[in-house]
Design an enzyme around this catalytic site. Structure first.
Site, PDB file in Angstrom:
ATOM      1  N   HIS A 288      -1.230  -0.432  -9.707  1.00 16.31           N
ATOM      2  CA  HIS A 288      -1.861  -1.354  -8.749  1.00 16.31           C
ATOM      3  C   HIS A 288      -2.366  -2.629  -9.444  1.00 16.31           C
ATOM      4  O   HIS A 288      -3.544  -2.975  -9.371  1.00 16.31           O
ATOM      5  CB  HIS A 288      -3.013  -0.649  -7.995  1.00 16.31           C
ATOM      6  CG  HIS A 288      -3.311  -1.283  -6.668  1.00 16.31           C
ATOM      7  ND1 HIS A 288      -3.593  -0.565  -5.538  1.00 16.31           N
ATOM      8  CD2 HIS A 288      -3.378  -2.591  -6.282  1.00 16.31           C
ATOM      9  CE1 HIS A 288      -3.812  -1.383  -4.525  1.00 16.31           C
ATOM     10  NE2 HIS A 288      -3.687  -2.622  -4.965  1.00 16.31           N
TER      11      HIS A 288
ATOM     12  N   ARG B 231       0.861  -1.183   0.000  1.00 15.31           N
ATOM     13  CA  ARG B 231       0.000   0.000   0.000  1.00 15.31           C
ATOM     14  C   ARG B 231       0.898   1.233   0.000  1.00 15.31           C
ATOM     15  O   ARG B 231       1.939   1.259   0.667  1.00 15.31           O
ATOM     16  CB  ARG B 231      -0.896   0.035   1.243  1.00 15.31           C
ATOM     17  CG  ARG B 231      -1.992  -1.021   1.280  1.00 15.31           C
ATOM     18  CD  ARG B 231      -3.123  -0.731   0.268  1.00 15.31           C
ATOM     19  NE  ARG B 231      -4.194  -1.726   0.354  1.00 15.31           N
ATOM     20  CZ  ARG B 231      -4.274  -2.841  -0.377  1.00 15.31           C
ATOM     21  NH1 ARG B 231      -3.329  -3.123  -1.260  1.00 15.31           N
ATOM     22  NH2 ARG B 231      -5.292  -3.676  -0.228  1.00 15.31           N
TER      23      ARG B 231
HETATM   24  P1  NDP Z   1      -0.809 -11.396   5.555  1.00 10.30           P
HETATM   25  O1  NDP Z   1      -1.749 -10.854   6.570  1.00 10.30           O
HETATM   26  O2  NDP Z   1      -0.877 -12.838   5.192  1.00 10.30           O
HETATM   27  O3  NDP Z   1       0.692 -11.112   6.036  1.00 10.30           O
HETATM   28  C1  NDP Z   1       1.077  -9.909   6.593  1.00 10.30           C
HETATM   29  C2  NDP Z   1       2.519 -10.027   7.060  1.00 10.30           C
HETATM   30  O4  NDP Z   1       2.943  -8.740   7.546  1.00 10.30           O
HETATM   31  C3  NDP Z   1       2.690 -11.007   8.219  1.00 10.30           C
HETATM   32  O5  NDP Z   1       3.897 -11.711   8.090  1.00 10.30           O
HETATM   33  C4  NDP Z   1       2.747 -10.083   9.448  1.00 10.30           C
HETATM   34  O6  NDP Z   1       3.496 -10.577  10.539  1.00 10.30           O
HETATM   35  C5  NDP Z   1       3.471  -8.888   8.860  1.00 10.30           C
HETATM   36  N1  NDP Z   1       3.210  -7.676   9.650  1.00 10.30           N
HETATM   37  C6  NDP Z   1       2.032  -7.062   9.884  1.00 10.30           C
HETATM   38  N2  NDP Z   1       2.194  -5.978  10.665  1.00 10.30           N
HETATM   39  C7  NDP Z   1       3.518  -5.929  10.942  1.00 10.30           C
HETATM   40  C8  NDP Z   1       4.308  -5.055  11.712  1.00 10.30           C
HETATM   41  N3  NDP Z   1       3.779  -4.013  12.364  1.00 10.30           N
HETATM   42  N4  NDP Z   1       5.641  -5.297  11.791  1.00 10.30           N
HETATM   43  C9  NDP Z   1       6.194  -6.358  11.156  1.00 10.30           C
HETATM   44  N5  NDP Z   1       5.488  -7.219  10.393  1.00 10.30           N
HETATM   45  C10 NDP Z   1       4.164  -7.008  10.297  1.00 10.30           C
HETATM   46  O7  NDP Z   1      -0.976 -10.469   4.260  1.00 10.30           O
HETATM   47  P2  NDP Z   1      -0.789 -10.892   2.723  1.00 10.30           P
HETATM   48  O8  NDP Z   1       0.571 -11.470   2.560  1.00 10.30           O
HETATM   49  O9  NDP Z   1      -1.941 -11.673   2.254  1.00 10.30           O
HETATM   50  O10 NDP Z   1      -0.889  -9.444   2.024  1.00 10.30           O
HETATM   51  C11 NDP Z   1       0.003  -8.396   2.317  1.00 10.30           C
HETATM   52  C12 NDP Z   1      -0.507  -7.096   1.724  1.00 10.30           C
HETATM   53  O11 NDP Z   1      -0.288  -7.073   0.314  1.00 10.30           O
HETATM   54  C13 NDP Z   1      -2.002  -6.858   1.844  1.00 10.30           C
HETATM   55  O12 NDP Z   1      -2.362  -6.391   3.124  1.00 10.30           O
HETATM   56  C14 NDP Z   1      -2.254  -5.828   0.769  1.00 10.30           C
HETATM   57  O13 NDP Z   1      -2.126  -4.526   1.297  1.00 10.30           O
HETATM   58  C15 NDP Z   1      -1.138  -6.060  -0.240  1.00 10.30           C
HETATM   59  N6  NDP Z   1      -1.650  -6.516  -1.536  1.00 10.30           N
HETATM   60  C16 NDP Z   1      -1.395  -5.772  -2.662  1.00 10.30           C
HETATM   61  C17 NDP Z   1      -1.857  -6.184  -3.894  1.00 10.30           C
HETATM   62  C18 NDP Z   1      -1.515  -5.449  -5.155  1.00 10.30           C
HETATM   63  O14 NDP Z   1      -1.999  -5.815  -6.234  1.00 10.30           O
HETATM   64  N7  NDP Z   1      -0.684  -4.429  -5.126  1.00 10.30           N
HETATM   65  C19 NDP Z   1      -2.672  -7.405  -4.045  1.00 10.30           C
HETATM   66  C20 NDP Z   1      -2.843  -8.130  -2.792  1.00 10.30           C
HETATM   67  C21 NDP Z   1      -2.368  -7.682  -1.599  1.00 10.30           C
HETATM   68  P3  NDP Z   1       3.022 -11.918  11.316  1.00 10.30           P
HETATM   69  O15 NDP Z   1       3.291 -13.042  10.349  1.00 10.30           O
HETATM   70  O16 NDP Z   1       3.900 -11.981  12.502  1.00 10.30           O
HETATM   71  O17 NDP Z   1       1.559 -11.742  11.608  1.00 10.30           O
END
Ligand code: NDP
Length: 315
Positions: free
Chosen positions: A278, A230
């Site tokens: 995007h 994002r």
């Molecule tokens: P997940 O919820 O599966 O994974 C999120 C990861 O981020 C986890 O490993 C989590 O840690 C980590 N995380 C969250 N908050 C923190 C923090 N404060 N500090 C450190 N690590 C953190 O999400 P997805 O992999 O499914 O998706 C990720 C993002 O990709 C989506 O939220 C979306 O915004 C973006 N996206 C973009 C797209 C595009 O076309 N550009 C399409 C699809 C998604 P932990 O494992 O410890 O919980």
């Protein structure tokens, strides 16, 4: 959750793609009553809402909701709504065909920097035929922020290609071939080892503005950024400054703070920034509808759905 055998009432609001979603859901949940914004429906009877960029104010009229499904991996468009009741489960898509696309996007973007395609683009503009040594891929260190459904797949694919890959998440992960870091305390050390920094974090109050002058300064000089998560995760002015002062080599961006990116935005014609609109990973209707239908069935049986968002952490 209680067992509920009544046919569920489902509302779809999918930013212009309602008809495709409705067709896919009707095929999978033939007994459900499925409506879109174009249909006449009673807001107070809706059990499940399926949202992508839903109109403002829609949630507050849905007084009988049992859950909201995001039609994307991110849920920031739902959890940021001021009218979202605190006790409503929010459910996100997990992979649902997006991980493969994210892998493709990041292989291309990482190789763009590793194989100097940014340098050769600049040379082409000046009809300059200069050859540079090809770096060893294992010496190019990629740091992946976020090791969830998408980040872990990207980290693994880059590692399989030969990159030296590390990853950073909130809780510690063990992923074969990846050096992992967790939590705020390890962030600077993680950044210090990333020649290419990939952002695949969810947008939450903790991750907004996470990449700024201070944190970017911890990257090695000449590092590159890839952000397909994002736009709000990066302070755009700070990113431009870090590139223009030569601290960063450039950026490959799929997302921006304001989308569509305004015509006058400096990213568009910056020679060291590549922009895509995007498109890194599109939601696949078929796979997603399978996941949503299975979760609605689970909830009807009184089971916990998968992909449940932790409302406290916001993802
Ligand atoms: P997940 O919820 O599966 O994974 C999120 C990861 O981020 C986890 O490993 C989590 O840690 C980590 N995380 C969250 N908050 C923190 C923090 N404060 N500090 C450190 N690590 C953190 O999400 P997805 O992999 O499914 O998706 C990720 C993002 O990709 C989506 O939220 C979306 O915004 C973006 N996206 C973009 C797209 C595009 O076309 N550009 C399409 C699809 C998604 P932990 O494992 O410890 O919980």
């Amino acid at each position: 959750m209680p067992t509920n055998t009544a046919a569920p009432n489902i509302l779809i609001s999918a930013a212009g793609e309602d008809a495709d979603w409705k067709k896919a859901l009707v095929e999978r949940l033939p007994d459900a009553n499925i409506v879109t914004g174009d249909d006449n429906y009673d807001s107070a009877t809706i059990d499940f809402a399926l949202f992508w960029k839903q109109p403002q104010g829609l949630i507050k009229n849905l007084t009988n909701l049992k859950a909201i499904f995001s039609l994307g991996a991110g849920v920031d468009h739902v959890v940021s709504s001021p009218s979202l009741p605190k006790n409503i489960p929010v459910i996100r898509l997990e992979d649902a065909g997006m991980a493969d696309q994210m892998v493709q996007y990041h292989l291309y973007a990482a190789l763009h920097f590793m194989r100097d395609f940014d340098v050769y683009s600049a040379q082409q503009a000046k009809a300059n035929w200069t050859q540079h040594d090809v770096a060893r891929i294992s010496k190019c260190r990629v740091g992946v922020m976020g090791l969830g459904a998408l980040g872990a797949a990207v980290a693994t694919a880059l590692s399989n290609l030969g990159f030296g890959v590390s990853g950073w998440s909130r809780s510690m992960k063990a992923i074969e071939g990846i050096t992992t870091f967790a939590g705020e305390d390890a962030f600077d050390e993680f950044l210090g080892e990333a020649d290419i920094l990939i952002c695949l974090l969810p947008r939450t109050p903790e991750t907004e503005g996470l990449l700024n002058s201070e944190t970017l300064s911890h990257l090695p000089k000449g590092a590159a950024i890839i952000n397909a998560a994002r736009g709000a995760m990066i302070n755009e002015a700070d990113l431009l400054r870090a590139i223009d002062t030569g601290h960063l080599r450039g950026a490959f961006l799929d997302v921006a703070v304001t989308e569509p990116l305004p015509e006058s935005h400096p990213f568009w014609d910056h020679p060291k920034i590549r922009i895509t609109p995007h498109i890194a990973a599109a939601t696949r209707v078929e796979e997603s509808a399978d996941q949503i239908a299975q979760n609605i069935d689970r909830m009807a049986r009184g089971e916990t759905p998968t992909g449940l968002v932790d409302r406290q952490s916001g993802y």
